[in-house]
Design a protein around this motif. Structure first.
Motif, PDB file in Angstrom:
ATOM      1  N   VAL A  54       0.950  -1.284  -0.032  1.00 57.68           N
ATOM      2  CA  VAL A  54      -0.042  -0.168   0.116  1.00 57.68           C
ATOM      3  C   VAL A  54       0.867   1.439  -0.072  1.00 57.68           C
ATOM      4  O   VAL A  54       0.685   2.248  -0.967  1.00 57.68           O
ATOM      5  CB  VAL A  54      -1.051  -0.042   1.360  1.00 57.68           C
ATOM      6  N   ILE A  55       1.853   1.297   0.970  1.00 56.10           N
ATOM      7  CA  ILE A  55       2.833   2.283   0.964  1.00 56.10           C
ATOM      8  C   ILE A  55       3.767   2.608  -0.200  1.00 56.10           C
ATOM      9  O   ILE A  55       4.069   3.670  -0.409  1.00 56.10           O
ATOM     10  CB  ILE A  55       3.472   2.509   2.349  1.00 56.10           C
ATOM     11  N   GLY A  56       3.884   1.307  -0.754  1.00 57.87           N
ATOM     12  CA  GLY A  56       5.080   1.302  -1.802  1.00 57.87           C
ATOM     13  C   GLY A  56       6.341   1.283  -1.504  1.00 57.87           C
ATOM     14  O   GLY A  56       7.205   2.066  -2.056  1.00 57.87           O
ATOM     15  N   VAL A  57       6.760   0.507  -0.374  1.00 59.05           N
ATOM     16  CA  VAL A  57       8.131   0.599   0.264  1.00 59.05           C
ATOM     17  C   VAL A  57       8.302  -0.903   0.443  1.00 59.05           C
ATOM     18  O   VAL A  57       7.521  -1.914   0.487  1.00 59.05           O
ATOM     19  CB  VAL A  57       8.425   1.067   1.511  1.00 59.05           C
ATOM     20  N   PRO A  58       9.622  -1.200   0.407  1.00 63.66           N
ATOM     21  CA  PRO A  58      10.129  -2.801   0.661  1.00 63.66           C
ATOM     22  C   PRO A  58       9.483  -3.139   2.173  1.00 63.66           C
ATOM     23  O   PRO A  58       9.234  -2.386   2.998  1.00 63.66           O
ATOM     24  CB  PRO A  58      11.513  -2.816   0.480  1.00 63.66           C
ATOM     25  N   LEU A  59       9.346  -4.434   2.202  1.00 63.42           N
ATOM     26  CA  LEU A  59       8.634  -5.027   3.530  1.00 63.42           C
ATOM     27  C   LEU A  59       9.709  -4.613   4.626  1.00 63.42           C
ATOM     28  O   LEU A  59       9.112  -4.098   5.928  1.00 63.42           O
ATOM     29  CB  LEU A  59       8.886  -6.464   3.354  1.00 63.42           C
ATOM     30  N   GLY A  60      11.233  -4.700   4.740  1.00 69.72           N
ATOM     31  CA  GLY A  60      12.156  -4.259   5.651  1.00 69.72           C
ATOM     32  C   GLY A  60      11.937  -2.882   6.107  1.00 69.72           C
ATOM     33  O   GLY A  60      12.011  -2.718   7.014  1.00 69.72           O
ATOM     34  N   THR A  61      11.942  -1.991   4.845  1.00 71.68           N
ATOM     35  CA  THR A  61      11.377  -0.597   5.285  1.00 71.68           C
ATOM     36  C   THR A  61      10.212  -0.315   6.274  1.00 71.68           C
ATOM     37  O   THR A  61      10.347   0.358   7.121  1.00 71.68           O
ATOM     38  CB  THR A  61      11.352   0.413   4.012  1.00 71.68           C
ATOM     39  N   LEU A  62       9.119  -1.027   5.724  1.00 70.43           N
ATOM     40  CA  LEU A  62       8.014  -0.869   6.686  1.00 70.43           C
ATOM     41  C   LEU A  62       8.126  -1.215   8.077  1.00 70.43           C
ATOM     42  O   LEU A  62       7.788  -0.733   9.086  1.00 70.43           O
ATOM     43  CB  LEU A  62       6.938  -1.716   5.934  1.00 70.43           C
ATOM     44  N   MET A  63       8.771  -2.698   8.167  1.00 76.78           N
ATOM     45  CA  MET A  63       9.137  -3.197   9.353  1.00 76.78           C
ATOM     46  C   MET A  63       9.852  -2.131  10.132  1.00 76.78           C
ATOM     47  O   MET A  63       9.908  -1.887  11.661  1.00 76.78           O
ATOM     48  CB  MET A  63       9.658  -4.638   9.501  1.00 76.78           C
ATOM     49  N   SER A  64      10.962  -1.456   9.719  1.00 75.31           N
ATOM     50  CA  SER A  64      11.660  -0.668  10.307  1.00 75.31           C
ATOM     51  C   SER A  64      10.960   0.632  10.792  1.00 75.31           C
ATOM     52  O   SER A  64      11.186   1.155  11.993  1.00 75.31           O
ATOM     53  CB  SER A  64      12.798  -0.007   9.293  1.00 75.31           C
ATOM     54  N   ARG A  65      10.111   1.257   9.875  1.00 72.75           N
ATOM     55  CA  ARG A  65       9.159   2.378  10.284  1.00 72.75           C
ATOM     56  C   ARG A  65       8.406   1.879  11.394  1.00 72.75           C
ATOM     57  O   ARG A  65       8.233   2.737  12.254  1.00 72.75           O
ATOM     58  CB  ARG A  65       8.410   2.651   9.210  1.00 72.75           C
ATOM     59  N   ILE A  66       7.908   0.721  11.449  1.00 74.61           N
ATOM     60  CA  ILE A  66       6.747   0.382  12.576  1.00 74.61           C
ATOM     61  C   ILE A  66       7.738   0.063  13.799  1.00 74.61           C
ATOM     62  O   ILE A  66       7.252   0.697  14.900  1.00 74.61           O
ATOM     63  CB  ILE A  66       6.208  -0.831  12.168  1.00 74.61           C
ATOM     64  N   GLY A  67       8.716  -0.373  13.730  1.00 78.37           N
ATOM     65  CA  GLY A  67       9.564  -0.501  14.932  1.00 78.37           C
ATOM     66  C   GLY A  67      10.019   0.824  15.611  1.00 78.37           C
ATOM     67  O   GLY A  67      10.014   1.011  16.857  1.00 78.37           O
ATOM     68  N   ARG A  68      10.326   1.799  14.485  1.00 78.09           N
ATOM     69  CA  ARG A  68      10.641   3.121  15.260  1.00 78.09           C
ATOM     70  C   ARG A  68       9.474   3.859  15.988  1.00 78.09           C
ATOM     71  O   ARG A  68       9.663   4.342  16.870  1.00 78.09           O
ATOM     72  CB  ARG A  68      11.351   3.967  14.079  1.00 78.09           C
ATOM     73  N   ALA A  69       8.374   3.537  15.172  1.00 86.33           N
ATOM     74  CA  ALA A  69       7.327   4.173  15.628  1.00 86.33           C
ATOM     75  C   ALA A  69       6.751   3.768  16.964  1.00 86.33           C
ATOM     76  O   ALA A  69       6.373   4.345  17.952  1.00 86.33           O
ATOM     77  CB  ALA A  69       5.908   3.976  14.711  1.00 86.33           C
ATOM     78  N   ARG A  70       6.994   2.506  17.370  1.00 89.83           N
ATOM     79  CA  ARG A  70       6.744   1.802  18.374  1.00 89.83           C
ATOM     80  C   ARG A  70       7.578   2.148  19.466  1.00 89.83           C
ATOM     81  O   ARG A  70       7.208   2.249  20.748  1.00 89.83           O
ATOM     82  CB  ARG A  70       6.380   0.282  18.462  1.00 89.83           C
ATOM     83  N   ALA A  71       8.875   2.051  19.064  1.00 84.51           N
ATOM     84  CA  ALA A  71       9.852   2.615  20.030  1.00 84.51           C
ATOM     85  C   ALA A  71       9.609   4.121  20.548  1.00 84.51           C
ATOM     86  O   ALA A  71       9.725   4.727  21.747  1.00 84.51           O
ATOM     87  CB  ALA A  71      11.386   2.587  19.529  1.00 84.51           C
ATOM     88  N   ALA A  72       9.096   5.035  19.568  1.00 82.81           N
ATOM     89  CA  ALA A  72       8.865   6.309  19.960  1.00 82.81           C
ATOM     90  C   ALA A  72       7.651   6.523  20.931  1.00 82.81           C
ATOM     91  O   ALA A  72       7.773   7.100  21.779  1.00 82.81           O
ATOM     92  CB  ALA A  72       8.478   7.039  18.822  1.00 82.81           C
ATOM     93  N   LEU A  73       6.763   5.679  20.662  1.00 78.62           N
ATOM     94  CA  LEU A  73       5.605   5.728  21.511  1.00 78.62           C
ATOM     95  C   LEU A  73       5.962   5.067  23.034  1.00 78.62           C
ATOM     96  O   LEU A  73       5.564   5.614  23.938  1.00 78.62           O
ATOM     97  CB  LEU A  73       4.323   4.852  20.973  1.00 78.62           C
ATOM     98  N   ARG A  74       6.723   4.048  22.796  1.00 80.26           N
ATOM     99  CA  ARG A  74       7.184   3.387  24.261  1.00 80.26           C
ATOM    100  C   ARG A  74       7.993   4.499  25.058  1.00 80.26           C
ATOM    101  O   ARG A  74       7.622   4.856  26.382  1.00 80.26           O
ATOM    102  CB  ARG A  74       8.094   2.276  24.223  1.00 80.26           C
TER     103      ARG A  74
END
Length: 172
Positions: free
Chosen positions: A132-152
């Motif tokens: 949907v976003i048009g990025v590689p799977l690894g990039t998406l996973m990295s973004r989600i990881g950074r988002a979750r870390a920032a929220l924590r």
């Protein structure tokens, strides 16, 4: 085909990207994306053309595409906020907590927020969200990881509720 040498153009590209974005990190991302696009479309460059002008046009077009995308995302977020405001109000404690979580979520960078939204709220798989976003799977996973870390990090840095009553003058 004429020699496709862009190294000498990097200074101009970086300066232009910085003037457009007003942010050095975002400018570097913009130049990177422009160089990738230029390389992918190098066969469309006319050997008699001006390489510098062609590369600057690519930087400009990618910047405009990003701005349009951000405006569109902002409109979607605003619409989602209007729908959320029409929902049934929660109890006061839950309402305050939900407001804090919403603020923290909205303060995330757009790319992290959209990735987390697609997976956590829309329930898409990582692969579907990446498409949907048009990025590689690894990039998406990295973004989600950074988002979750920032929220924590925001959660851990939030002030804890203090007890309303305390014992005063108990010297025993």
């Amino acid at each position: 085909m004429a020699r496709f040498d862009i190294v000498g153009q990097l200074g101009s590209l970086r300066r232009y990207a910085r003037s457009l974005t007003r942010d050095s990190t975002e400018a570097e991302d913009l130049v990177h994306d422009a160089l990738v696009r230029a390389y992918e479309r190098r066969t469309t460059f006319r050997s008699s053309g001006n390489l510098r002008a062609w590369l600057l046009a690519i930087v400009h077009n990618i910047f405009i595409d990003r701005m349009r995308s951000r405006r569109s995302e902002a409109a979607r977020i605003e619409q989602a906020g209007l729908v959320a405001d029409q929902s049934v109000p929660a109890s006061q404690d839950h309402s305050v907590r939900l407001s804090q979580v919403r603020e923290a979520f909205l303060s995330l960078p757009e790319e992290q927020r959209s990735a987390l939204h697609l997976v956590a709220i829309e329930g898409l798989s990582y692969q579907q969200a990446a498409e949907v976003i048009g990025v590689p799977l690894g990039t998406l996973m990295s973004r989600i990881g950074r988002a979750r870390a920032a929220l924590r990090e925001m959660e851990e840095g939030a002030p804890r509720a203090k007890p309303h009553l305390r014992i005063v003058g108990d010297d025993q």
